[in-house]
Design a protein around this motif. Sequence first.
Motif, PDB file in Angstrom:
ATOM      1  N   ARG A 255     -94.481  -3.074  38.967  1.00  0.00           N
ATOM      2  CA  ARG A 255     -95.654  -2.531  37.991  1.00  0.00           C
ATOM      3  C   ARG A 255     -96.652  -1.619  38.616  1.00  0.00           C
ATOM      4  O   ARG A 255     -96.839  -1.416  39.879  1.00  0.00           O
ATOM      5  N   ASN A 256     -97.233  -0.655  38.322  1.00  0.00           N
ATOM      6  CA  ASN A 256     -97.607   0.974  38.412  1.00  0.00           C
ATOM      7  C   ASN A 256     -99.211   0.204  38.413  1.00  0.00           C
ATOM      8  O   ASN A 256     -99.883  -0.428  37.432  1.00  0.00           O
ATOM      9  N   VAL A 257     -99.809   0.330  39.941  1.00  0.00           N
ATOM     10  CA  VAL A 257    -101.219  -0.343  40.020  1.00  0.00           C
ATOM     11  C   VAL A 257    -101.824   0.756  40.100  1.00  0.00           C
ATOM     12  O   VAL A 257    -101.600   1.687  41.454  1.00  0.00           O
ATOM     13  N   PHE A 258    -103.627   1.057  40.485  1.00  0.00           N
ATOM     14  CA  PHE A 258    -104.577   1.638  40.944  1.00  0.00           C
ATOM     15  C   PHE A 258    -104.895   1.506  41.488  1.00  0.00           C
ATOM     16  O   PHE A 258    -106.374  -0.633  40.859  1.00  0.00           O
ATOM     17  N   GLY A 259    -106.630   0.831  41.901  1.00  0.00           N
ATOM     18  CA  GLY A 259    -107.289   1.089  43.056  1.00  0.00           C
ATOM     19  C   GLY A 259    -107.998   1.924  43.443  1.00  0.00           C
ATOM     20  O   GLY A 259    -108.112   2.749  43.664  1.00  0.00           O
ATOM     21  N   ILE A 260    -108.941   1.024  44.555  1.00  0.00           N
ATOM     22  CA  ILE A 260    -109.709   2.080  45.232  1.00  0.00           C
ATOM     23  C   ILE A 260    -109.290   1.810  46.799  1.00  0.00           C
ATOM     24  O   ILE A 260    -109.301   0.295  47.831  1.00  0.00           O
ATOM     25  N   ALA A 261    -109.269   3.084  47.344  1.00  0.00           N
ATOM     26  CA  ALA A 261    -108.916   3.266  48.985  1.00  0.00           C
ATOM     27  C   ALA A 261    -110.326   3.156  49.897  1.00  0.00           C
ATOM     28  O   ALA A 261    -110.771   4.430  49.585  1.00  0.00           O
ATOM     29  N   ARG A 262    -110.132   2.261  51.006  1.00  0.00           N
ATOM     30  CA  ARG A 262    -111.390   3.485  52.006  1.00  0.00           C
ATOM     31  C   ARG A 262    -110.396   2.990  53.602  1.00  0.00           C
ATOM     32  O   ARG A 262    -109.879   2.797  53.989  1.00  0.00           O
ATOM     33  N   PHE A 263    -110.723   4.835  53.623  1.00  0.00           N
ATOM     34  CA  PHE A 263    -110.586   5.000  55.276  1.00  0.00           C
ATOM     35  C   PHE A 263    -111.195   5.929  55.976  1.00  0.00           C
ATOM     36  O   PHE A 263    -112.365   5.787  55.522  1.00  0.00           O
ATOM     37  N   ASP A 264    -111.054   4.521  57.024  1.00  0.00           N
ATOM     38  CA  ASP A 264    -112.236   4.155  58.288  1.00  0.00           C
ATOM     39  C   ASP A 264    -111.528   6.089  58.860  1.00  0.00           C
ATOM     40  O   ASP A 264    -110.631   5.996  59.468  1.00  0.00           O
ATOM     41  N   LEU A 265    -112.402   7.203  59.391  1.00  0.00           N
ATOM     42  CA  LEU A 265    -111.783   8.338  59.728  1.00  0.00           C
ATOM     43  C   LEU A 265    -112.526   7.941  60.694  1.00  0.00           C
ATOM     44  O   LEU A 265    -111.210   9.036  62.333  1.00  0.00           O
ATOM     45  N   THR A 266    -112.792   7.220  62.034  1.00  0.00           N
ATOM     46  CA  THR A 266    -112.588   7.227  63.252  1.00  0.00           C
ATOM     47  C   THR A 266    -111.400   5.921  64.252  1.00  0.00           C
ATOM     48  O   THR A 266    -111.010   6.180  64.374  1.00  0.00           O
ATOM     49  N   ARG A 267    -112.288   4.835  63.341  1.00  0.00           N
ATOM     50  CA  ARG A 267    -110.722   3.747  63.779  1.00  0.00           C
ATOM     51  C   ARG A 267    -109.810   3.861  62.781  1.00  0.00           C
ATOM     52  O   ARG A 267    -108.727   2.748  63.647  1.00  0.00           O
ATOM     53  N   ARG A 268    -109.627   5.185  61.747  1.00  0.00           N
ATOM     54  CA  ARG A 268    -107.706   4.959  61.244  1.00  0.00           C
ATOM     55  C   ARG A 268    -107.283   3.628  60.373  1.00  0.00           C
ATOM     56  O   ARG A 268    -106.311   2.870  60.967  1.00  0.00           O
ATOM     57  N   THR A 269    -108.662   2.953  60.475  1.00  0.00           N
ATOM     58  CA  THR A 269    -108.101   1.025  59.430  1.00  0.00           C
ATOM     59  C   THR A 269    -108.164   2.030  57.800  1.00  0.00           C
ATOM     60  O   THR A 269    -108.630   2.500  57.644  1.00  0.00           O
ATOM     61  N   PHE A 270    -107.305   1.095  56.863  1.00  0.00           N
ATOM     62  CA  PHE A 270    -107.453   0.786  55.564  1.00  0.00           C
ATOM     63  C   PHE A 270    -107.798  -0.643  55.153  1.00  0.00           C
ATOM     64  O   PHE A 270    -107.839  -0.936  55.594  1.00  0.00           O
ATOM     65  N   GLU A 271    -108.555  -0.296  53.508  1.00  0.00           N
ATOM     66  CA  GLU A 271    -108.810  -1.174  53.075  1.00  0.00           C
ATOM     67  C   GLU A 271    -108.386  -0.760  51.658  1.00  0.00           C
ATOM     68  O   GLU A 271    -108.356   0.545  51.037  1.00  0.00           O
ATOM     69  N   PHE A 272    -107.546  -1.542  51.191  1.00  0.00           N
ATOM     70  CA  PHE A 272    -107.231  -2.052  49.495  1.00  0.00           C
ATOM     71  C   PHE A 272    -107.351  -2.351  48.799  1.00  0.00           C
ATOM     72  O   PHE A 272    -107.362  -3.868  49.186  1.00  0.00           O
ATOM     73  N   THR A 273    -108.619  -2.224  47.823  1.00  0.00           N
ATOM     74  CA  THR A 273    -108.746  -2.922  46.957  1.00  0.00           C
ATOM     75  C   THR A 273    -107.700  -2.899  44.613  1.00  0.00           C
ATOM     76  O   THR A 273    -108.505  -1.512  44.690  1.00  0.00           O
ATOM     77  N   PRO A 274    -107.096  -3.355  44.840  1.00  0.00           N
ATOM     78  CA  PRO A 274    -106.299  -3.014  43.231  1.00  0.00           C
ATOM     79  C   PRO A 274    -107.594  -3.283  42.037  1.00  0.00           C
ATOM     80  O   PRO A 274    -108.398  -4.315  42.582  1.00  0.00           O
ATOM     81  N   VAL A 275    -107.420  -2.178  41.459  1.00  0.00           N
ATOM     82  CA  VAL A 275    -108.031  -2.638  40.291  1.00  0.00           C
ATOM     83  C   VAL A 275    -108.086  -2.688  38.890  1.00  0.00           C
ATOM     84  O   VAL A 275    -107.933  -3.920  37.560  1.00  0.00           O
ATOM     85  N   GLY A 276    -106.837  -2.362  38.643  1.00  0.00           N
ATOM     86  CA  GLY A 276    -105.657  -2.487  36.946  1.00  0.00           C
ATOM     87  C   GLY A 276    -104.383  -2.010  37.120  1.00  0.00           C
ATOM     88  O   GLY A 276    -104.290  -1.207  38.077  1.00  0.00           O
ATOM     89  N   PRO A 277    -103.781  -2.188  35.977  1.00  0.00           N
ATOM     90  CA  PRO A 277    -102.086  -1.296  35.488  1.00  0.00           C
ATOM     91  C   PRO A 277    -102.925   0.105  35.414  1.00  0.00           C
ATOM     92  O   PRO A 277    -104.090   0.622  35.864  1.00  0.00           O
ATOM     93  N   SER A 278    -101.389   0.762  36.577  1.00  0.00           N
ATOM     94  CA  SER A 278    -102.144   2.767  36.594  1.00  0.00           C
ATOM     95  C   SER A 278    -101.206   2.843  35.432  1.00  0.00           C
ATOM     96  O   SER A 278    -100.139   2.776  35.365  1.00  0.00           O
ATOM     97  N   THR A 279    -102.150   3.717  34.243  1.00  0.00           N
ATOM     98  CA  THR A 279    -101.395   4.922  33.412  1.00  0.00           C
ATOM     99  C   THR A 279    -101.262   6.304  33.779  1.00  0.00           C
ATOM    100  O   THR A 279    -101.949   6.665  35.086  1.00  0.00           O
ATOM    101  N   THR A 280    -100.257   6.720  33.398  1.00  0.00           N
ATOM    102  CA  THR A 280     -99.754   7.876  33.784  1.00  0.00           C
ATOM    103  C   THR A 280    -100.621   8.515  33.770  1.00  0.00           C
ATOM    104  O   THR A 280    -101.117   8.863  32.467  1.00  0.00           O
ATOM    105  N   GLY A 281    -100.467   9.893  34.574  1.00  0.00           N
ATOM    106  CA  GLY A 281    -101.466  11.292  34.468  1.00  0.00           C
ATOM    107  C   GLY A 281    -102.942  10.999  33.967  1.00  0.00           C
ATOM    108  O   GLY A 281    -103.839  12.158  33.934  1.00  0.00           O
TER     109      GLY A 281
END
Length: 291
Positions: A255-281
Amino acid sequence: MLTHRSNFSSAISAGSAFIVVAAVALLAAAPPAKIIAGTGTLFVGGWPNKIFVIDEATEKITGTIDIATGDPTRMVLSRDKKRFYVVNSLSEQVEIIDIASRKSIDHFSLSEGRKKVFIRSMIPDPLHRFLVMLTKTAEKKIDRFEQDKTTKFAVVDLAQKKIVRTADVPKDEEPPGFGFGGGMRLSPDGKYLYVFRNNVLIFDTTDFKLVEKIELSKPQFPGIANVGIGMPLDSIQEPGMLISVFNSTDPVVRRNVFGIARFDLTRRTFEFTPVGPSTTGMMGLHVTPDH
């Protein structure tokens, strides 16, 4: 058999009617949700040659900013949120907009004579000293345009309004289509350029050598695959962070999902928080300043 099925359908219909009536009664009892408009200001590039200033609460145009270089196709917000760097529809000219005064304060083109320099992506230095661009050049011949086969990183000195340094983008990382879009960021100290695609590419800004590649679909990010980092969410950016939309695929049921990504530009670490189904476009998603 027909009679039996008809009776059965009638029983279902009667039951359905009861359910619908009950649902309507519940809806009637619940107070309608009150939608409250935000209190921000929207800046929207439009035609002809203007940025429209829109009050979010009233949804009314409250002002315009005249653009000298043509239709504002791409607008990049500076880190201190004091300027827009605008690229026109021909991808040749840059215009600098002061947000407080809502006026254009400078503009320039990198093309000279028969040599055209097309801007594919751009990110400003936090101190407004330079721009890091992704460019493609073409030279006008008698009967054709001859396009450079390589895409280049270019550093543009804003005081001189010219390219002071270039480097080829590694052949294996050549961007598809028209550049990296909004997926470029500088580290807080300006030493590294981050390019966000299906992977994160990290370049040293002194020579634009690739120093690290973070592959987002590897085991350190379980449960996601085919990750794509999209446009940044300007309204909720934090110092030293990239906060943006991401799209991915659930590796189990695809399934395609979208969410909010947070990337620390100093430590180079990621956090992904899914929100819901992703629609095309899906595009143009923003978050209110109160989140």
